[in-house]
Design an enzyme around this catalytic site. Sequence first.
Site, PDB file in Angstrom:
ATOM      1  N   SER A   1       0.878  -1.173   0.000  1.00  9.46           N
ATOM      2  CA  SER A   1       0.000   0.000   0.000  1.00  9.46           C
ATOM      3  C   SER A   1       0.908   1.213   0.000  1.00  9.46           C
ATOM      4  O   SER A   1       1.749   1.365   0.901  1.00  9.46           O
ATOM      5  CB  SER A   1      -0.879  -0.031   1.262  1.00  9.46           C
ATOM      6  OG  SER A   1      -1.943   0.888   1.144  1.00  9.46           O
ATOM      7  N   GLU A   2       0.797   2.079  -1.023  1.00  7.92           N
ATOM      8  CA  GLU A   2       1.834   3.093  -1.199  1.00  7.92           C
ATOM      9  C   GLU A   2       1.859   4.153  -0.100  1.00  7.92           C
ATOM     10  O   GLU A   2       2.810   4.907   0.011  1.00  7.92           O
ATOM     11  CB  GLU A   2       1.763   3.747  -2.584  1.00  7.92           C
ATOM     12  CG  GLU A   2       0.559   4.629  -2.848  1.00  7.92           C
ATOM     13  CD  GLU A   2      -0.495   3.888  -3.668  1.00  7.92           C
ATOM     14  OE1 GLU A   2      -0.582   2.653  -3.527  1.00  7.92           O
ATOM     15  OE2 GLU A   2      -1.233   4.548  -4.423  1.00  7.92           O
ATOM     16  N   ASN A   3       0.789   4.198   0.731  1.00  7.79           N
ATOM     17  CA  ASN A   3       0.846   5.115   1.864  1.00  7.79           C
ATOM     18  C   ASN A   3       1.762   4.603   2.978  1.00  7.79           C
ATOM     19  O   ASN A   3       1.940   5.298   3.976  1.00  7.79           O
ATOM     20  CB  ASN A   3      -0.552   5.424   2.395  1.00  7.79           C
ATOM     21  CG  ASN A   3      -1.387   4.195   2.673  1.00  7.79           C
ATOM     22  OD1 ASN A   3      -1.277   3.194   1.986  1.00  7.79           O
ATOM     23  ND2 ASN A   3      -2.213   4.266   3.684  1.00  7.79           N
TER      24      ASN A   3
END
Lengths: 221, 215
Positions: free
Chosen positions: B45-47
Amino acid sequence: MSIPQKVVSFKEAEQLFRDGMTIMFGGFMGAGTPAGLVRALLANGANNLTMIGNDTAFPESGVGPLIVNKRVRKLIVSHIGTNPETGRQMLANEIEVQLVPQGTLIEQIRCGGAGLGGVLTPTGVGTIVEEGKTKLTFDGVEYLVERPLRADIAIIKAKKADRIGNLVYERAARNFNPLIALAADLVIAEVDELVETGEIDPDVVITPGALVDKIVLAGRN
Amino acid sequence: MQAKEIIARRVALELKDGYVVNLGIGLPTLIPNYLPSGINITLQSENGFLGLGPLNGQEPLPNLVNAGGQPCGMVPGGSFFDSAMSFALIRGGHVDATVLGGLQVDRCGNLANWMIPGKMVPGMGGAMDLVTGARHVIIAMEHCTKEGNSKILKQCSLPLTCRSKVHMIVTEMAVFRVDNGLVLEEVGPGVSVEDVRKCTESDFRISTSCRQMAI
């Protein structure tokens, strides 16, 4: 040796913001954005702000309320899609929005805080992101030169701090926070929990206290 | 079977055991439901974490949200990190595959999926980095727009997300591989090559092993 008193009230923190400042904020869709400091910024009345961070979240969360209340002149972000008010102001030319690929934005901030003159990234080559930027080719790969970003103030959200400002984050609320802590002249951290110095295992500290200038305790005045 | 399910089922077959995968919001998030048994992947998840999982009816934990800002779960063995690490993983080739939606894809493997000038300008978020750095770039989208126009074009007309980075396009009608132009590898259930031609603006070659999707 005297230890500077970093823990301040929101009222004291509020006095640090000025019209026209550039402010970096942590958070991704509001997770990891210091809501109390956003309220302080609203209460202070500072205007014509330049805000640098990942996104403008939603109208009621993250830095969304600053957009809704028209405090922001310029935004440097990767995403505005979840806050319709940002898009409306942009299309009406009421706010300047620089959209930057997220991985490029975080590297520009890292460069700003790490004493680097910029970074070479392949991201954005062949798109409108490359407009006006220097392109370099090494070993047959094209890169854009992306310059560093810095701010007057960084506002951080952390889970826990000790009195000298060592910070620990919670889950996905870390995101931009540790990087902006390096890239601003003044760093203010809003934390859920304040403990005595020495109570945080040095092995789990993510942001060293030396980077943090002021600490406010969330939910207190 | 609905178009979205066909697409999700077919993309699921592309993901290999042990892959680290980043899924875009919307249709791609359906894909884990259709992974064949024995195939385990790790979702990025790129966050800022590895080990994204479903909520499975559990109470959401504070500050555990996916890249769409929605509450999510995490599988055992996950890890959190900051955004510089997250995008080092993405740009540095440590993500084996990314599956994103598209507004337009063309025969050169160019993708447009981040803005419609004057109308919809959400921003690129992490999409440009994902298509630049992920080892396999798969575009999962419906074949035509709601108005019935082909989304697979000779040349994209919208602002690009990347130039020549797409490896594969999966729609409910077709699977195309990008290899000096488009190569039709598979057709969807009940779809003929002629049907694909009618709905595809770009020209394409037909693979000698072209077959029906095995979903």
